[in-house]
Scaffold this motif. Sequence first.
Motif, PDB file in Angstrom:
ATOM      1  N   ARG A  38       0.844  -1.191   0.000  1.00 21.69           N
ATOM      2  CA  ARG A  38       0.000   0.000   0.000  1.00 21.69           C
ATOM      3  C   ARG A  38       0.879   1.241   0.000  1.00 21.69           C
ATOM      4  O   ARG A  38       2.018   1.214   0.445  1.00 21.69           O
ATOM      5  N   GLN A  39       0.309   2.310  -0.533  1.00 21.46           N
ATOM      6  CA  GLN A  39       1.015   3.584  -0.552  1.00 21.46           C
ATOM      7  C   GLN A  39       0.032   4.689  -0.231  1.00 21.46           C
ATOM      8  O   GLN A  39      -0.943   4.895  -0.968  1.00 21.46           O
ATOM      9  N   ALA A  40       0.292   5.363   0.866  1.00 24.00           N
ATOM     10  CA  ALA A  40      -0.519   6.510   1.275  1.00 24.00           C
ATOM     11  C   ALA A  40       0.078   7.777   0.689  1.00 24.00           C
ATOM     12  O   ALA A  40       1.279   7.821   0.386  1.00 24.00           O
ATOM     13  N   PRO A  41      -0.720   8.831   0.528  1.00 26.23           N
ATOM     14  CA  PRO A  41      -0.211  10.078  -0.032  1.00 26.23           C
ATOM     15  C   PRO A  41       0.978  10.606   0.765  1.00 26.23           C
ATOM     16  O   PRO A  41       0.932  10.678   1.992  1.00 26.23           O
ATOM     17  N   GLU A  88      -5.680   5.317   9.399  1.00 27.54           N
ATOM     18  CA  GLU A  88      -4.294   5.170   8.932  1.00 27.54           C
ATOM     19  C   GLU A  88      -4.114   4.040   7.927  1.00 27.54           C
ATOM     20  O   GLU A  88      -3.027   3.886   7.366  1.00 27.54           O
ATOM     21  N   ASP A  89      -5.160   3.259   7.685  1.00 27.90           N
ATOM     22  CA  ASP A  89      -5.108   2.241   6.636  1.00 27.90           C
ATOM     23  C   ASP A  89      -5.422   2.832   5.258  1.00 27.90           C
ATOM     24  O   ASP A  89      -5.319   2.131   4.240  1.00 27.90           O
ATOM     25  N   HIS A  94      -1.928  -2.271  -3.711  1.00 26.35           N
ATOM     26  CA  HIS A  94      -1.473  -2.951  -4.927  1.00 26.35           C
ATOM     27  C   HIS A  94      -1.176  -4.415  -4.626  1.00 26.35           C
ATOM     28  O   HIS A  94      -0.581  -4.726  -3.591  1.00 26.35           O
ATOM     29  N   CYS A  95      -1.563  -5.292  -5.534  1.00 23.44           N
ATOM     30  CA  CYS A  95      -1.105  -6.675  -5.399  1.00 23.44           C
ATOM     31  C   CYS A  95       0.183  -6.856  -6.192  1.00 23.44           C
ATOM     32  O   CYS A  95       0.468  -6.104  -7.131  1.00 23.44           O
ATOM     33  N   TYR A  96       0.941  -7.861  -5.794  1.00 23.45           N
ATOM     34  CA  TYR A  96       2.285  -8.075  -6.332  1.00 23.45           C
ATOM     35  C   TYR A  96       2.535  -9.562  -6.470  1.00 23.45           C
ATOM     36  O   TYR A  96       2.090 -10.360  -5.650  1.00 23.45           O
ATOM     37  N   ALA A  97       3.284  -9.922  -7.512  1.00 24.44           N
ATOM     38  CA  ALA A  97       3.688 -11.304  -7.698  1.00 24.44           C
ATOM     39  C   ALA A  97       5.173 -11.371  -7.996  1.00 24.44           C
ATOM     40  O   ALA A  97       5.693 -10.563  -8.773  1.00 24.44           O
ATOM     41  N   ASP A  98       5.841 -12.348  -7.391  1.00 24.57           N
ATOM     42  CA  ASP A  98       7.262 -12.562  -7.643  1.00 24.57           C
ATOM     43  C   ASP A  98       7.506 -12.987  -9.089  1.00 24.57           C
ATOM     44  O   ASP A  98       6.612 -13.539  -9.747  1.00 24.57           O
ATOM     45  N   PRO A  99       8.735 -12.802  -9.589  1.00 24.89           N
ATOM     46  CA  PRO A  99       9.078 -13.362 -10.901  1.00 24.89           C
ATOM     47  C   PRO A  99       8.814 -14.857 -10.930  1.00 24.89           C
ATOM     48  O   PRO A  99       9.017 -15.560  -9.935  1.00 24.89           O
ATOM     49  N   HIS A 100       8.364 -15.360 -12.073  1.00 24.36           N
ATOM     50  CA  HIS A 100       8.029 -16.774 -12.171  1.00 24.36           C
ATOM     51  C   HIS A 100       8.005 -17.185 -13.636  1.00 24.36           C
ATOM     52  O   HIS A 100       7.994 -16.335 -14.534  1.00 24.36           O
ATOM     53  N   CYS A 101       8.028 -18.484 -13.853  1.00 25.62           N
ATOM     54  CA  CYS A 101       7.935 -19.026 -15.197  1.00 25.62           C
ATOM     55  C   CYS A 101       6.703 -19.912 -15.307  1.00 25.62           C
ATOM     56  O   CYS A 101       6.380 -20.649 -14.369  1.00 25.62           O
TER      57      CYS A 101
END
Length: 121
Positions: A38-41, A88-89, A94-101
């Motif tokens: 997450r990213q707050a302003p 404060e939440d 954003h969701c994220y995924a590690d590099p993968h094949c």
Amino acid sequence: QVRLVESGGGLVQPGGSLRLSCAGSRSIASIGNMAWYRQAPGKQRELVATLTSGGSTNYTESVKGRFTISRDNVKNMLYLQMNSLKPEDTAVYHCYADPHCSGDVCYGRLWGQGTQVTVSS
């Protein structure tokens, strides 16, 4: 190419709940670690929760006991259940995924475009 698309954000009162979803455009079964950031302003991006391929979870201290990360490889979905929300939440999540094949194709880090969560009365 695999894309990640978040949904489920919105405006909620303090103490309320939201469930964020992250849909993979293709199978996520071959993805190892996935996470929510997450990213707050005005603030740096923060790692909120991680889920390893083995099923282990880890949470930033401020959300422990309130948030739960999970995934459904059949539906190609990653989730973040958020309870007892606090102002404060408030942030873009954003969701994220590690590099993968997957088969013969390999992908780098994947990010979703984000979904806004606002906690306010």
